[in-house]
Design a protein around this motif. Structure first.
Motif, short mmCIF file in Angstrom:
data_model
loop_
_atom_site.label_atom_id
_atom_site.label_comp_id
_atom_site.label_asym_id
_atom_site.label_seq_id
_atom_site.Cartn_x
_atom_site.Cartn_y
_atom_site.Cartn_z
N ARG A 32 -10.48 6.18 -5.89
CA ARG A 32 -10.98 4.91 -5.36
C ARG A 32 -11.45 3.97 -6.46
N ASP A 33 -11.74 4.51 -7.63
CA ASP A 33 -12.21 3.68 -8.76
C ASP A 33 -11.09 3.31 -9.71
N SER A 34 -9.88 3.75 -9.41
CA SER A 34 -8.78 3.61 -10.37
C SER A 34 -7.76 2.57 -9.95
N ALA A 35 -7.37 1.72 -10.88
CA ALA A 35 -6.22 0.86 -10.67
C ALA A 35 -4.95 1.69 -10.79
N MET A 36 -3.94 1.30 -10.02
CA MET A 36 -2.69 2.04 -9.98
C MET A 36 -1.52 1.09 -10.15
N SER A 37 -0.43 1.61 -10.69
CA SER A 37 0.79 0.83 -10.87
C SER A 37 1.99 1.58 -10.35
N TRP A 38 3.02 0.80 -10.03
CA TRP A 38 4.37 1.31 -9.82
C TRP A 38 5.24 0.72 -10.93
N ALA A 39 6.09 1.54 -11.48
CA ALA A 39 7.05 1.11 -12.49
C ALA A 39 8.39 1.76 -12.15
N LEU A 75 11.86 1.36 -19.15
CA LEU A 75 10.88 1.34 -18.08
C LEU A 75 10.37 -0.07 -17.88
N GLU A 76 10.28 -0.50 -16.61
CA GLU A 76 9.72 -1.82 -16.34
C GLU A 76 8.66 -1.72 -15.26
N TRP A 77 7.57 -2.41 -15.49
CA TRP A 77 6.46 -2.44 -14.54
C TRP A 77 6.86 -3.26 -13.33
N VAL A 78 6.46 -2.81 -12.15
CA VAL A 78 6.83 -3.48 -10.90
C VAL A 78 5.62 -4.13 -10.23
N SER A 79 4.55 -3.37 -10.09
CA SER A 79 3.40 -3.86 -9.32
C SER A 79 2.18 -3.03 -9.64
N GLY A 80 1.00 -3.63 -9.41
CA GLY A 80 -0.24 -2.91 -9.62
C GLY A 80 -1.31 -3.34 -8.63
N ILE A 81 -2.28 -2.47 -8.45
CA ILE A 81 -3.38 -2.76 -7.53
C ILE A 81 -4.67 -2.24 -8.12
N GLY A 106 -8.58 -3.90 -4.52
CA GLY A 106 -7.46 -4.34 -3.68
C GLY A 106 -6.68 -5.52 -4.23
N ASP A 107 -7.11 -6.12 -5.33
CA ASP A 107 -6.33 -7.18 -5.95
C ASP A 107 -4.97 -6.64 -6.37
N THR A 108 -3.94 -7.42 -6.09
CA THR A 108 -2.58 -6.96 -6.36
C THR A 108 -1.85 -7.88 -7.31
N TYR A 109 -0.91 -7.33 -8.03
CA TYR A 109 -0.09 -8.07 -8.98
C TYR A 109 1.34 -7.57 -8.87
N TYR A 110 2.28 -8.50 -9.11
CA TYR A 110 3.69 -8.17 -9.00
C TYR A 110 4.47 -8.82 -10.14
N THR A 111 5.53 -8.18 -10.54
CA THR A 111 6.44 -8.83 -11.45
C THR A 111 7.30 -9.79 -10.64
N ASN A 112 7.83 -10.81 -11.30
CA ASN A 112 8.50 -11.88 -10.58
C ASN A 112 9.69 -11.41 -9.76
N PHE A 113 10.40 -10.40 -10.25
CA PHE A 113 11.63 -10.05 -9.56
C PHE A 113 11.41 -9.28 -8.26
N VAL A 114 10.15 -8.97 -7.91
CA VAL A 114 9.90 -8.31 -6.62
C VAL A 114 8.95 -9.11 -5.74
N LEU A 135 4.19 1.63 -1.90
CA LEU A 135 5.00 0.48 -2.28
C LEU A 135 6.01 0.25 -1.16
N GLN A 136 5.77 -0.78 -0.37
CA GLN A 136 6.70 -1.17 0.67
C GLN A 136 7.75 -2.08 0.06
N MET A 137 9.00 -1.68 0.17
CA MET A 137 10.09 -2.43 -0.45
C MET A 137 11.03 -2.93 0.63
N ASN A 138 11.12 -4.24 0.74
CA ASN A 138 12.00 -4.88 1.72
C ASN A 138 13.09 -5.67 1.01
#
Length: 119
Positions: free
Chosen positions: A29-36, A44-50, A54-62, A79-82
């Motif tokens: 609960r205290d940790s930020a997490m990423s998807w790559a 390796l490319e970073w995709v998103s982080g939270i 609850g603040d979220t960040y995304y790379t432009n291509f997603v 990671l919900q991917m549509n």
């Protein structure tokens, strides 16, 4: 630290998948997490982080297609991917991320889950 990804698979272009990453061995609960992700023959490319708040960040291509979320009660990040595209084909990894901005920093990694987008 243990991170276990699941939810990958084969999907047609335009389809959706939801990846999960179950975490243990640290205070999630205290940790930020990423998807790559790592596509075949690419780095390796970073995709998103939270962040933990609850603040979220995304790379432009997603942006607009992927949504990251977390459930602290279940120690899980999603990671919900549509609107998936063939170029989204890659092994997707979750990671602990002490820092997300301006440049993500990674700690521990999961084993990855394969996502293949193909007709």
């Amino acid at each position: 630290v243990q991170l276990v990804e699941s939810g990958g698979g084969l999907v047609q272009p335009g389809g959706s998948l939801r990846l999960s990453c179950a975490a243990s061995g640290f205070t999630f609960r205290d940790s930020a997490m990423s998807w790559a992700r790592q596509a075949p023959g690419k780095g390796l490319e970073w995709v998103s982080g939270i962040y933990s708040d609850g603040d979220t960040y995304y790379t432009n291509f997603v942006k607009g297609r992927f949504t990251i979320s977390r459930d602290n009660a279940k120690n899980t990040v999603y990671l919900q991917m549509n609107s998936l595209k063939p170029e989204d084909t890659a092994v997707y990894y979750c990671a602990t991320s002490p820092i997300l901005q301006p440049t993500p920093v990674f700690g521990s990694w999961g084993q990855g889950t394969q996502v293949t987008v193909s007709s």
